[in-house]
Design a protein around this motif. Structure first.
Motif, PDB file in Angstrom:
ATOM      1  N   MET A   1       0.838  -1.178   0.000  1.00  0.00           N
ATOM      2  CA  MET A   1       0.000   0.000   0.000  1.00  0.00           C
ATOM      3  C   MET A   1       0.888   1.248   0.000  1.00  0.00           C
ATOM      4  O   MET A   1       0.849   2.074   0.882  1.00  0.00           O
ATOM      5  N   SER A   2       1.722   1.395  -1.010  1.00  0.00           N
ATOM      6  CA  SER A   2       2.642   2.527  -1.080  1.00  0.00           C
ATOM      7  C   SER A   2       2.047   3.640  -1.926  1.00  0.00           C
ATOM      8  O   SER A   2       2.655   4.123  -2.857  1.00  0.00           O
ATOM      9  N   ALA A   3       0.846   4.067  -1.574  1.00  0.00           N
ATOM     10  CA  ALA A   3       0.160   5.098  -2.354  1.00  0.00           C
ATOM     11  C   ALA A   3       0.590   6.482  -1.879  1.00  0.00           C
ATOM     12  O   ALA A   3       0.733   6.728  -0.686  1.00  0.00           O
ATOM     13  N   GLU A   4       0.776   7.368  -2.828  1.00  0.00           N
ATOM     14  CA  GLU A   4       1.157   8.732  -2.479  1.00  0.00           C
ATOM     15  C   GLU A   4      -0.051   9.510  -2.005  1.00  0.00           C
ATOM     16  O   GLU A   4      -1.138   9.409  -2.560  1.00  0.00           O
ATOM     17  N   ILE A   5       0.153  10.296  -0.981  1.00  0.00           N
ATOM     18  CA  ILE A   5      -0.897  11.130  -0.428  1.00  0.00           C
ATOM     19  C   ILE A   5      -0.779  12.537  -0.973  1.00  0.00           C
ATOM     20  O   ILE A   5      -1.745  13.120  -1.455  1.00  0.00           O
ATOM     21  N   SER A   6       0.439  13.079  -0.928  1.00  0.00           N
ATOM     22  CA  SER A   6       0.675  14.441  -1.388  1.00  0.00           C
ATOM     23  C   SER A   6       2.114  14.558  -1.873  1.00  0.00           C
ATOM     24  O   SER A   6       3.017  13.942  -1.302  1.00  0.00           O
ATOM     25  N   VAL A   7       2.338  15.355  -2.921  1.00  0.00           N
ATOM     26  CA  VAL A   7       3.660  15.551  -3.499  1.00  0.00           C
ATOM     27  C   VAL A   7       3.952  17.044  -3.557  1.00  0.00           C
ATOM     28  O   VAL A   7       3.088  17.839  -3.917  1.00  0.00           O
TER      29      VAL A   7
ATOM     30  N   ALA B   1      11.128   9.191   6.700  1.00  0.00           N
ATOM     31  CA  ALA B   1      10.869   9.360   8.127  1.00  0.00           C
ATOM     32  C   ALA B   1       9.407   9.076   8.415  1.00  0.00           C
ATOM     33  O   ALA B   1       8.537   9.292   7.571  1.00  0.00           O
ATOM     34  N   GLY B   2       9.157   8.621   9.636  1.00  0.00           N
ATOM     35  CA  GLY B   2       7.796   8.477  10.104  1.00  0.00           C
ATOM     36  C   GLY B   2       7.326   9.802  10.677  1.00  0.00           C
ATOM     37  O   GLY B   2       8.118  10.710  10.941  1.00  0.00           O
TER      38      GLY B   2
ATOM     39  N   THR C   1      19.001  23.252   3.052  1.00  0.00           N
ATOM     40  CA  THR C   1      17.783  23.236   3.852  1.00  0.00           C
ATOM     41  C   THR C   1      17.125  21.870   3.739  1.00  0.00           C
ATOM     42  O   THR C   1      17.466  21.080   2.858  1.00  0.00           O
ATOM     43  N   LEU C   2      16.187  21.599   4.618  1.00  0.00           N
ATOM     44  CA  LEU C   2      15.437  20.348   4.588  1.00  0.00           C
ATOM     45  C   LEU C   2      14.044  20.630   4.055  1.00  0.00           C
ATOM     46  O   LEU C   2      13.311  21.430   4.625  1.00  0.00           O
ATOM     47  N   VAL C   3      13.683  19.991   2.953  1.00  0.00           N
ATOM     48  CA  VAL C   3      12.367  20.190   2.357  1.00  0.00           C
ATOM     49  C   VAL C   3      11.632  18.860   2.327  1.00  0.00           C
ATOM     50  O   VAL C   3      12.232  17.800   2.214  1.00  0.00           O
ATOM     51  N   ALA C   4      10.309  18.938   2.447  1.00  0.00           N
ATOM     52  CA  ALA C   4       9.468  17.747   2.348  1.00  0.00           C
ATOM     53  C   ALA C   4       9.143  17.503   0.883  1.00  0.00           C
ATOM     54  O   ALA C   4       8.692  18.417   0.181  1.00  0.00           O
TER      55      ALA C   4
ATOM     56  N   GLU D   1       8.923  11.755   2.908  1.00  0.00           N
ATOM     57  CA  GLU D   1      10.253  11.769   2.324  1.00  0.00           C
ATOM     58  C   GLU D   1      10.771  13.196   2.396  1.00  0.00           C
ATOM     59  O   GLU D   1      10.174  14.106   1.827  1.00  0.00           O
ATOM     60  N   ILE D   2      11.843  13.380   3.164  1.00  0.00           N
ATOM     61  CA  ILE D   2      12.461  14.695   3.261  1.00  0.00           C
ATOM     62  C   ILE D   2      13.809  14.632   2.566  1.00  0.00           C
ATOM     63  O   ILE D   2      14.389  13.553   2.409  1.00  0.00           O
TER      64      ILE D   2
END
Length: 153
Positions: A1-7, A23-24, A100-103, A116-117
């Motif tokens: 169930m590796s469905a993307e929620i938001s990109v 990351a969780g 920087t760290l972006v999502a 995924e960051i």
């Protein structure tokens, strides 16, 4: 169930991605139910390392309509669930000027919500133009190859 929620498509346009991490997220029950309904958005989300913990900011998870008495804030700060070595590595990477760290994306992995960051370095206007040129030339070559294959097949 590796469905993307938001990109977060803007992140790939605005940053050179140097390294990716999975990351969780520490979520409340109403947040998970809202995510199941597709009410999550990470377009402006970014992360920081503070006091030995990693946190993500500006994830917009809309309130769950059918919640009984406990409701969550839509843009609260959420803790990232990472190993200590990963947090130390992220902290070291963000101390470099311009990093920087972006999502990048929010998705399901088994029955858990993962984010995924990435460590990113900001692009300048010239870099963005070069990316657009490369994309246009790739599109044109793909069209020509398809046209040639269709003609000679």
């Amino acid at each position: 169930m590796s469905a993307e929620i938001s990109v977060n498509r803007k992140a790939l346009r605005d940053y050179h991605i140097l390294e990716r991490f999975e990351a969780g997220l520490e979520l409340k029950g109403t947040e998970v139910k809202s995510i199941r309904l597709g009410l999550a958005n990470i377009n402006n989300a970014f992360a920081r390392v503070e006091n030995g913990q990693a946190y993500v900011y500006d994830i917009d998870i809309q309130p769950y309509v059918r919640a009984s008495f406990e409701q969550h804030e839509s843009k609260r700060i959420r803790r990232l669930l990472l190993h200590k070595q990963e947090i130390d590595r992220l902290f070291g990477q963000t101390q470099i000027k311009g990093h920087t760290l972006v999502a990048l994306r929010l998705y399901w992995k088994d029955a858990r919500v993962k984010i995924e960051i990435a460590v990113g370095k900001g692009k300048e206007a010239g870099d963005k133009r070069q990316d657009l040129k490369a994309k246009a030339t790739k599109r044109e070559t793909d069209r020509e190859v398809a046209r040639f294959n269709k003609k000679h097949a």
